[in-house]
Design a protein around this motif. Structure first.
Motif, PDB file in Angstrom:
ATOM      1  N   HIS A 108     -13.242  -9.673  -2.940  1.00 27.69           N
ATOM      2  CA  HIS A 108     -11.978  -9.466  -2.015  1.00 27.69           C
ATOM      3  C   HIS A 108     -10.632 -10.308  -2.600  1.00 27.69           C
ATOM      4  CE1 HIS A 108     -13.448 -13.666  -0.948  1.00 27.69           C
ATOM      5  NE2 HIS A 108     -12.243 -13.667  -0.525  1.00 27.69           N
ATOM      6  N   GLN A 109     -10.774 -11.037  -3.482  1.00 32.25           N
ATOM      7  CA  GLN A 109      -9.620 -11.577  -4.103  1.00 32.25           C
ATOM      8  C   GLN A 109      -8.862 -10.746  -5.209  1.00 32.25           C
ATOM      9  OE1 GLN A 109     -11.509 -15.373  -5.095  1.00 32.25           O
ATOM     10  NE2 GLN A 109      -9.980 -16.422  -3.931  1.00 32.25           N
ATOM     11  N   VAL A 110      -9.455  -9.730  -5.659  1.00 33.40           N
ATOM     12  CA  VAL A 110      -8.909  -9.007  -6.761  1.00 33.40           C
ATOM     13  C   VAL A 110      -8.207  -7.628  -6.444  1.00 33.40           C
ATOM     14  CG1 VAL A 110     -10.385 -10.139  -8.474  1.00 33.40           C
ATOM     15  CG2 VAL A 110     -11.260  -7.862  -7.306  1.00 33.40           C
ATOM     16  N   THR A 111      -7.418  -7.022  -7.108  1.00 31.62           N
ATOM     17  CA  THR A 111      -6.830  -5.656  -6.964  1.00 31.62           C
ATOM     18  C   THR A 111      -5.613  -5.967  -6.191  1.00 31.62           C
ATOM     19  OG1 THR A 111      -8.147  -4.820  -5.492  1.00 31.62           O
ATOM     20  CG2 THR A 111      -8.989  -4.382  -7.583  1.00 31.62           C
ATOM     21  N   THR A 112      -4.476  -5.105  -6.453  1.00 36.41           N
ATOM     22  CA  THR A 112      -3.310  -5.052  -5.500  1.00 36.41           C
ATOM     23  C   THR A 112      -3.802  -4.432  -4.004  1.00 36.41           C
ATOM     24  OG1 THR A 112      -2.781  -3.227  -6.751  1.00 36.41           O
ATOM     25  CG2 THR A 112      -1.832  -5.284  -7.403  1.00 36.41           C
ATOM     26  N   LYS A 113      -4.733  -3.642  -4.123  1.00 34.28           N
ATOM     27  CA  LYS A 113      -5.016  -2.889  -2.866  1.00 34.28           C
ATOM     28  C   LYS A 113      -5.503  -4.051  -1.876  1.00 34.28           C
ATOM     29  CE  LYS A 113      -8.004   0.792  -1.019  1.00 34.28           C
ATOM     30  NZ  LYS A 113      -8.841   1.776  -1.191  1.00 34.28           N
ATOM     31  N   ASN A 114      -6.308  -4.783  -2.179  1.00 34.62           N
ATOM     32  CA  ASN A 114      -6.805  -5.879  -1.290  1.00 34.62           C
ATOM     33  C   ASN A 114      -5.584  -6.611  -1.001  1.00 34.62           C
ATOM     34  OD1 ASN A 114      -9.251  -4.852  -1.369  1.00 34.62           O
ATOM     35  ND2 ASN A 114     -10.258  -5.964  -3.160  1.00 34.62           N
ATOM     36  N   LEU A 115      -4.826  -7.248  -1.865  1.00 30.39           N
ATOM     37  CA  LEU A 115      -3.620  -7.858  -1.617  1.00 30.39           C
ATOM     38  C   LEU A 115      -2.859  -7.377  -0.742  1.00 30.39           C
ATOM     39  CD1 LEU A 115      -1.643 -10.154  -2.330  1.00 30.39           C
ATOM     40  CD2 LEU A 115      -0.658  -8.702  -4.141  1.00 30.39           C
ATOM     41  N   SER A 116      -2.445  -5.825  -0.728  1.00 32.74           N
ATOM     42  CA  SER A 116      -1.613  -5.539   0.285  1.00 32.74           C
ATOM     43  C   SER A 116      -2.076  -5.269   1.638  1.00 32.74           C
ATOM     44  CB  SER A 116      -1.077  -3.823  -0.173  1.00 32.74           C
ATOM     45  OG  SER A 116      -2.438  -3.135  -0.286  1.00 32.74           O
ATOM     46  N   LEU A 117      -3.384  -5.161   1.826  1.00 39.70           N
ATOM     47  CA  LEU A 117      -4.264  -4.922   2.994  1.00 39.70           C
ATOM     48  C   LEU A 117      -4.018  -6.471   3.674  1.00 39.70           C
ATOM     49  CD1 LEU A 117      -7.407  -2.868   2.227  1.00 39.70           C
ATOM     50  CD2 LEU A 117      -5.433  -2.228   3.587  1.00 39.70           C
ATOM     51  N   ALA A 118      -4.276  -7.687   2.936  1.00 42.90           N
ATOM     52  CA  ALA A 118      -4.112  -8.973   3.369  1.00 42.90           C
ATOM     53  C   ALA A 118      -2.647  -9.301   3.915  1.00 42.90           C
ATOM     54  CB  ALA A 118      -4.547 -10.146   2.207  1.00 42.90           C
ATOM     55  N   VAL A 119      -1.735  -8.968   2.814  1.00 36.85           N
ATOM     56  CA  VAL A 119      -0.285  -9.435   3.323  1.00 36.85           C
ATOM     57  C   VAL A 119       0.060  -8.389   4.641  1.00 36.85           C
ATOM     58  CG1 VAL A 119       1.846  -9.092   2.526  1.00 36.85           C
ATOM     59  CG2 VAL A 119       0.277  -9.926   1.074  1.00 36.85           C
ATOM     60  N   SER A 120      -0.370  -7.354   4.783  1.00 36.39           N
ATOM     61  CA  SER A 120      -0.081  -6.483   5.733  1.00 36.39           C
ATOM     62  C   SER A 120      -0.697  -7.176   7.081  1.00 36.39           C
ATOM     63  CB  SER A 120      -0.478  -5.114   5.717  1.00 36.39           C
ATOM     64  OG  SER A 120      -0.101  -4.244   6.811  1.00 36.39           O
ATOM     65  N   ASP A 121      -1.956  -7.522   7.104  1.00 36.01           N
ATOM     66  CA  ASP A 121      -2.572  -8.146   8.267  1.00 36.01           C
ATOM     67  C   ASP A 121      -1.814  -9.497   8.600  1.00 36.01           C
ATOM     68  OD1 ASP A 121      -4.186  -5.971   8.249  1.00 36.01           O
ATOM     69  OD2 ASP A 121      -5.970  -6.949   7.153  1.00 36.01           O
ATOM     70  N   CYS A 122      -1.518 -10.424   7.509  1.00 44.13           N
ATOM     71  CA  CYS A 122      -0.918 -11.584   7.764  1.00 44.13           C
ATOM     72  C   CYS A 122       0.615 -11.328   8.348  1.00 44.13           C
ATOM     73  CB  CYS A 122      -0.607 -12.284   6.385  1.00 44.13           C
ATOM     74  SG  CYS A 122      -0.051 -13.871   6.861  1.00 44.13           S
ATOM     75  N   PHE A 123       1.178  -9.990   8.022  1.00 46.40           N
ATOM     76  CA  PHE A 123       2.610  -9.987   8.503  1.00 46.40           C
ATOM     77  C   PHE A 123       2.752  -9.831   9.990  1.00 46.40           C
ATOM     78  CE2 PHE A 123       5.425  -6.371   9.137  1.00 46.40           C
ATOM     79  CZ  PHE A 123       6.708  -7.009   9.166  1.00 46.40           C
ATOM     80  N   TRP A 124       1.662  -8.639  10.318  1.00 43.17           N
ATOM     81  CA  TRP A 124       1.798  -8.270  11.673  1.00 43.17           C
ATOM     82  C   TRP A 124       1.048  -9.350  12.466  1.00 43.17           C
ATOM     83  CZ3 TRP A 124       4.586  -4.397  13.103  1.00 43.17           C
ATOM     84  CH2 TRP A 124       4.837  -3.567  12.532  1.00 43.17           C
TER      85      TRP A 124
ATOM     86  N   GLY B  99      -4.455 -17.813   1.246  1.00 45.55           N
ATOM     87  CA  GLY B  99      -5.358 -16.958   0.346  1.00 45.55           C
ATOM     88  C   GLY B  99      -4.902 -16.836  -1.046  1.00 45.55           C
ATOM     89  N   TYR B 100      -5.642 -16.640  -1.909  1.00 48.16           N
ATOM     90  CA  TYR B 100      -5.369 -16.406  -3.467  1.00 48.16           C
ATOM     91  C   TYR B 100      -5.975 -15.164  -3.959  1.00 48.16           C
ATOM     92  CZ  TYR B 100      -4.745 -21.248  -3.064  1.00 48.16           C
ATOM     93  OH  TYR B 100      -4.204 -22.812  -2.818  1.00 48.16           O
ATOM     94  N   PHE B 101      -5.089 -14.559  -4.822  1.00 48.15           N
ATOM     95  CA  PHE B 101      -5.574 -13.046  -5.292  1.00 48.15           C
ATOM     96  C   PHE B 101      -5.215 -13.138  -6.843  1.00 48.15           C
ATOM     97  CE2 PHE B 101      -4.773 -12.291  -0.670  1.00 48.15           C
ATOM     98  CZ  PHE B 101      -5.941 -11.524  -0.643  1.00 48.15           C
ATOM     99  N   ALA B 102      -5.892 -12.325  -7.440  1.00 54.43           N
ATOM    100  CA  ALA B 102      -5.617 -12.026  -8.870  1.00 54.43           C
ATOM    101  C   ALA B 102      -5.538 -10.534  -9.226  1.00 54.43           C
ATOM    102  CB  ALA B 102      -6.802 -12.665  -9.675  1.00 54.43           C
ATOM    103  N   VAL B 103      -4.351 -10.307  -9.783  1.00 52.38           N
ATOM    104  CA  VAL B 103      -4.128  -8.733 -10.151  1.00 52.38           C
ATOM    105  C   VAL B 103      -3.726  -8.614 -11.240  1.00 52.38           C
ATOM    106  CG1 VAL B 103      -3.212  -8.422  -7.483  1.00 52.38           C
ATOM    107  CG2 VAL B 103      -1.729  -9.120  -9.378  1.00 52.38           C
ATOM    108  N   VAL B 104      -3.709  -7.015 -11.518  1.00 48.70           N
ATOM    109  CA  VAL B 104      -3.327  -6.798 -13.032  1.00 48.70           C
ATOM    110  C   VAL B 104      -2.607  -5.667 -12.652  1.00 48.70           C
ATOM    111  CG1 VAL B 104      -4.077  -5.586 -15.240  1.00 48.70           C
ATOM    112  CG2 VAL B 104      -5.470  -7.095 -14.147  1.00 48.70           C
ATOM    113  N   THR B 105      -1.139  -5.821 -13.297  1.00 41.05           N
ATOM    114  CA  THR B 105      -0.126  -4.790 -13.120  1.00 41.05           C
ATOM    115  C   THR B 105       0.218  -3.891 -14.257  1.00 41.05           C
ATOM    116  OG1 THR B 105       1.690  -6.350 -13.480  1.00 41.05           O
ATOM    117  CG2 THR B 105       0.903  -6.067 -11.099  1.00 41.05           C
ATOM    118  N   GLY B 106      -0.794  -3.614 -14.942  1.00 40.20           N
ATOM    119  CA  GLY B 106      -0.432  -2.842 -16.033  1.00 40.20           C
ATOM    120  C   GLY B 106      -0.733  -3.613 -17.502  1.00 40.20           C
ATOM    121  N   LYS B 107      -0.330  -2.825 -18.431  1.00 42.61           N
ATOM    122  CA  LYS B 107      -0.508  -3.185 -20.023  1.00 42.61           C
ATOM    123  C   LYS B 107       0.829  -3.733 -20.655  1.00 42.61           C
ATOM    124  CE  LYS B 107      -4.232   0.053 -20.984  1.00 42.61           C
ATOM    125  NZ  LYS B 107      -4.728   1.130 -21.854  1.00 42.61           N
ATOM    126  N   GLY B 108       2.085  -3.445 -19.282  1.00 45.61           N
ATOM    127  CA  GLY B 108       3.297  -4.028 -20.090  1.00 45.61           C
ATOM    128  C   GLY B 108       4.210  -2.838 -20.619  1.00 45.61           C
TER     129      GLY B 108
END
Length: 966
Positions: A543-559, A503-512
């Motif tokens: 579904h490819q944006v925000t760290t929230k969707n990323l964490s859900l996808a990573v958790s599902d893949c992990f389990w 999967g491919y995700f795009a996130v923004v982690t603040g203004k620096g």
């Protein structure tokens, strides 16, 4: 018996029953006896015309005549008694009728209850078995439901009108979709999208087009897309609000559960069990090809690509140290994420909890992580492969295990070790080569894709992309700086980088800014994607944006990966355990399986027992050893620097004066130091002797290296009490000043001590002279040896000097120059060339022997001189000042030995025991030290057995909990 008749018989039966009951009424057909109903249904249609109805009736009444008949009614006017009986009989019949009605009702109730129960059981059997899911709803939920304000909860939920307002205009959407459908069909068929049905409609359309300008197809498409995006964002905001309220409610429930409403025993969560297995595996030195293939999420990326920021967004806290452009992650950090009532963090080897809602605790946590990283890095290195284990709990956090690795660099800069780049690559490969590891590849979206290093590394480890998740960070900067936003679309579609991903995700982690909070970063991320053209133009999907969707996808893949691989890994460790146990049984059948820590504890007890044995040494043994070693240490100084110079004065007063001066100087400068050195060496030797004796008692030689290290380190740390030196100096000075020999045994003991000393010195002097002149005549003939030229010269010199001593028996200790010249000329006359220095050196040894022989003769004379000494008679032959000197020395040795023994037994042995305990405690805390000192295949095999068993047990407990959760 009632036989089946015709319809008339049935009617007659009905009338007869009515008459006998005393009430004339017709019984409904449904209430008749089943047999009567059968009669009625059979003959109600007169289906058998050959059989006359009156015959059936006759047979019916004939059979009825056999039944007992009721008595007839009494005629009217027969009297009141008959009438009363008739009334009583009627009441009895009514009561019987009512009793029958009660039984009918009771039977109906019982039958209905049985039918209801049977129906319930059938429905219950049809339902699935939910007993395995009882753990989902805790016991206290029912009690808690009584405490929750349902009215308040209902008010917190959105109103139905509010939800309806959020719903889109379905009519308008349907119209737009119809338009799109017609548009697409027109593109395929070539027909115009809209056709006029008739000329009048066309005319009306032209007229309306003049009044209102119809929007173009592209404008309609953009309008539809914006409306869909707006509707989606409304739904997302509503869901976020509901999730936030659900999160608060879950927090309340978990807090009440944490306080222990029912005082239930706390159980470890599923992710905590799994994390413990990974912690053990991180320290496991794999043998027998048993490798760690358990899943975890490995976070890799170029330096400053935003790895740590993504991890902080998933953990919902700014927990890692940060810097501008410099390397901050210097060692792998394993973060175990799980859900809990409070947002806290804790290290694996520490009991302190850091409250992540408080800025002071966050700063302390970041500082502690930085200290642990720097401590793990060895001298001369920049990064370390030692893993720091951290757990983070909080409401709404997705359960998983992530490992944050040092950022991949392209160039080694100043201040870094030369092998930093290769070390980072080797660490990353070691984690990514695990076939069950999920690779979270972080790529900086604000830099050119051609500068990426990590993508090539990931593509080598996972060419098919079956376990890789690609994350593009800093998308806000990328959108602002890139001239073509389509480049971002190519990245998230996997068309730009030479790698594949799940999967491919795009996130923004603040203004620096380092001071941004997690909530502000989330708001900024949501606002950016809401207004970004990347979503509006369809370049990115929701579904490819925000760290929230990323964490859900990573958790599902992990389990998913955990469930697929954990049982296979458990079987691998089970096979490894069998191999190790078989090797132990074959090689060490009579020994217990003691690992390194258990062996260290055993050795520790043995060493402490040996130290305690020092306190059991007798005072006589201590004093004898101390006196002997003390005299061995100072005897040369006493003979060479005190006794011989004083004895060669040939005058009693000068002898005593010289002795007193030299003894005072010796006591002030050297004697106390020599005594303490002797005491410390004696303590060491006794300690080593006890350890050697203890070793001989069938002890394990695996502890030899450890015991030697403990002994050396304890002796190194031990320092003698400085105050003891001052007190010892005073005691020794007073002992040497005393000249009064009180009794004959002391005098004899002093003479014996003097004789032993002089004989020992004379023996040593004879040995030196023999070495100087070589073997004698007998030895040369017996052993077939000869003298060297130097020994021949010395032998000739010795013979010449002995003639001189015979002529001058009272000669002084030194040769005069003319005497040296005379000896040299005599030797030259015999063709022996000799150096004056050699003559003086030979004279020193010969005169020493001559003097010692005279001293021994004088010592024999002094054996009877105690009487003269006690009465102070002056006799030149019996002036035994040398005996008094040796008595003073002997007494000083006895007093010094006694003093040192007291100091040893009262102070120094205990201090040594304390030092040994401290060294053992330090070694016990230093795992690297224990590994170096306790070695061997037996130790390593026991270590592997212990760890494999522990891993297998924890894996089985985790698998059992995992099955229960399913």
């Amino acid at each position: 018996m009632l036989r089946v008749g015709d319809k008339a018989a049935c009617m007659a039966c009905r009338n007869l029953v009515s008459t006998n009951m005393g009430v004339r009424f017709r019984v409904p057909l449904q209430k008749l006896h089943p047999l009567s109903r059968a009669i009625h249904h059979r003959y109600s249609g007169n289906s058998n015309p050959q059989r006359p109805p009156h015959r059936a009736a006759a047979r019916y009444f004939t059979s009825m005549s056999r039944l007992p008949m009721r008595p007839p009614k009494p005629p009217p006017g027969s009297g009141g008694r008959g009438h009363q009986q008739q009334r009583n009989f009627w009441a009895i019949r009514l009561a019987a009728r009512l009793l029958k009605l009660r039984y009918i009702l009771l039977g109906s109730a019982v039958g209905g209850g049985y039918t209801a129960k049977k129906t319930y059981e059938e429905w219950k059997d049809m339902l699935p078995d939910f007993s395995e899911y009882n753990w989902v709803i805790p016991d206290f939920v029912w009690e808690l439901s009584n405490q929750i304000d349902l009215d308040k909860l209902t008010k917190a939920l959105p109103e139905i009108e509010e939800i309806v307002k959020l719903l889109p205009d379905f009519d308008k959407i349907g119209e737009n979709f119809s338009f799109l459908k017609s548009l697409l069909s027109s593109e395929t068929t070539g027909d115009p999208p809209l056709k006029a049905t008739d000329s009048s409609a066309a005319a009306k359309q032209d007229a309306s087009d003049k009044q209102y300008k119809k929007p173009s197809d592209k404008e309609k498409f953009d309008q539809l897309q914006e409306e869909l995006l707006r509707t989606q964002l409304k739904y997302q905001r509503m869901l976020e609000r509901l999730e936030k309220e659900n999160k608060e409610l879950r927090k309340v429930v978990l807090q009440k559960d944490d306080k222990g409403i029912h005082q239930r025993k706390a159980k470890k969560s599923l992710i905590d069990l799994y994390s413990e297995v990974l912690d053990i595996l991180s320290d496991y030195d794999a043998n027998y090809n048993t490798q760690d293939h358990l899943p975890r999420v490995v976070v890799v990326g170029d330096q400053s690509a935003g790895k740590t920021s993504v991890l902080e967004m998933i953990a919902q806290a700014r927990i890692f140290p940060r810097g501008s452009g410099e390397m901050m992650t210097r060692s792998p950090v394993k973060v175990t994420l799980s859900e809990g009532p409070h947002h806290v963090a804790m290290f694996k080897d520490s009991g302190r909890e850091f409250d992540l809602t408080k800025e002071d605790d966050l700063a302390a946590l970041r500082h502690e992580i930085e200290l642990r990283m720097r401590k793990s890095v060895k001298a001369g290195q920049t990064v370390s492969c030692e893993t720091i284990s951290l757990s983070v709990k909080g409401p709404g956090i997705q359960r998983m295990v992530l490992v944050d690795l040092p950022g991949v660099i392209s160039t080694v800069t100043a201040g870094m070790a030369a092998d930093t780049k290769d070390t980072i690559f080797s660490i990353s490969r070691a984690y990514m080569q695990n076939p069950n590891a999920i690779i979270l590849c972080i790529q900086d979206g604000s830099v050119d894709a051609e500068r990426s290093i990590v993508t090539d590394l990931v593509s080598q480890m996972d060419p098919q992309g079956k376990r890789t998740i690609f994350v593009l960070t800093k998308v806000d900067l990328a959108e602002k700086n890139l001239a073509s936003p389509n480049r971002i679309q190519q990245i998230v579609e996997g068309k730009l980088f030479p790698m594949k991903a799940l999967g491919y995700f795009a996130v923004v982690t603040g203004k620096g800014s380092s001071g941004e909070s997690i909530d502000s970063i989330k708001d900024y991320e949501e606002d950016f994607f809401q207004n970004s053209r990347l979503l509006k133009d369809g370049m990115l999907k929701a579904h490819q944006v925000t760290t929230k969707n990323l964490s859900l996808a990573v958790s599902d893949c992990f389990w998913k990966m955990v469930r697929e691989s954990v049982e296979q890994q458990a079987d691998v460790f089970k096979a490894s355990r069998f191999n190790l146990e078989t090797e132990w049984k074959n090689n060490y059948p009579r020994l217990r399986e003691l690992d390194r820590n258990e062996l260290f504890e055993k050795a520790k007890n043995e060493i402490l027992d040996e130290v305690i044995s020092l306190s059991q040494v007798t005072p006589q043994h201590w004093e004898a050893i101390l006196q002997k070693k003390m005299w061995e240490r100072v005897s040369t100084h006493v003979i060479e620097n005190i006794y011989l110079p004083a004895a060669q004065t040939m005058d009693s007063g000068t002898f005593n004066t010289t002795v007193d001066i030299k003894l005072k100087q010796w006591t002030d400068k050297q004697l106390p130091y020599k005594a303490l050195e002797v005491a410390w060496e004696t303590l060491q030797e006794e300690f080593a002797r006890f350890m050697a004796e203890y070793k001989g008692k069938d002890q394990d030689d695996i502890f030899d290296k450890l015991k030697e290290a403990v002994k050396d380190e304890s002796i190194k740390r031990h320092k003698w009490n400085e105050r003891a030196m001052d007190s010892l100096r005073v005691i020794q000075h007073n002992a040497l000043e005393d000249r009064s020999i009180t009794d004959k045994p002391q005098w004899d003991a002093a003479i014996m001590f003097m004789e032993e000393t002089l004989h020992s010195r004379l023996k040593d002097t004879d040995s030196v002279i023999r070495d100087m002149v070589g073997p004698g005549w007998t030895q040369r003939w017996m052993n077939w040896t000869s003298r060297t030229p130097d020994q021949h010269v010395r032998n000739e010199t010795k013979n010449e000097l002995e003639r001189l001593l015979k002529l001058h028996d009272e000669h002084t200790a030194y040769l005069a120059n003319d005497e040296v010249t005379t000896v040299r000329k005599n030797l030259e006359a015999r063709s022996v060339e000799v150096d004056p220095v050699l003559i003086k050196d030979t004279w020193h040894q010969l005169y020493r022997r001559h003097f010692l022989q005279k001293a021994l003769s004088h010592c024999n004379l002094c054996k009877r001189g105690f009487y003269y000494y006690q009465r102070h008679f002056v006799d030149s032959e019996l002036e035994c000042n040398d005996v008094v000197l040796f008595w003073r020395i002997q007494r000083m040795l006895v007093i010094t030995g006694n003093t040192l023994r007291q100091q040893l037994t009262n102070t120094e042995v205990r201090r040594l025991e304390k030092n040994v305990k401290e060294v053992l405690e330090d070694f016990g805390e230093d795992q690297e030290k224990k590994t170096h000192l306790i070695t061997g295949r037996r130790v390593q095999l026991a270590e592997d057995l212990k760890k494999v068993r522990e891993i297998q047990e924890k894996l089985e407990a985790f698998i059992e909990a995992l099955h229960k959760e399913k």
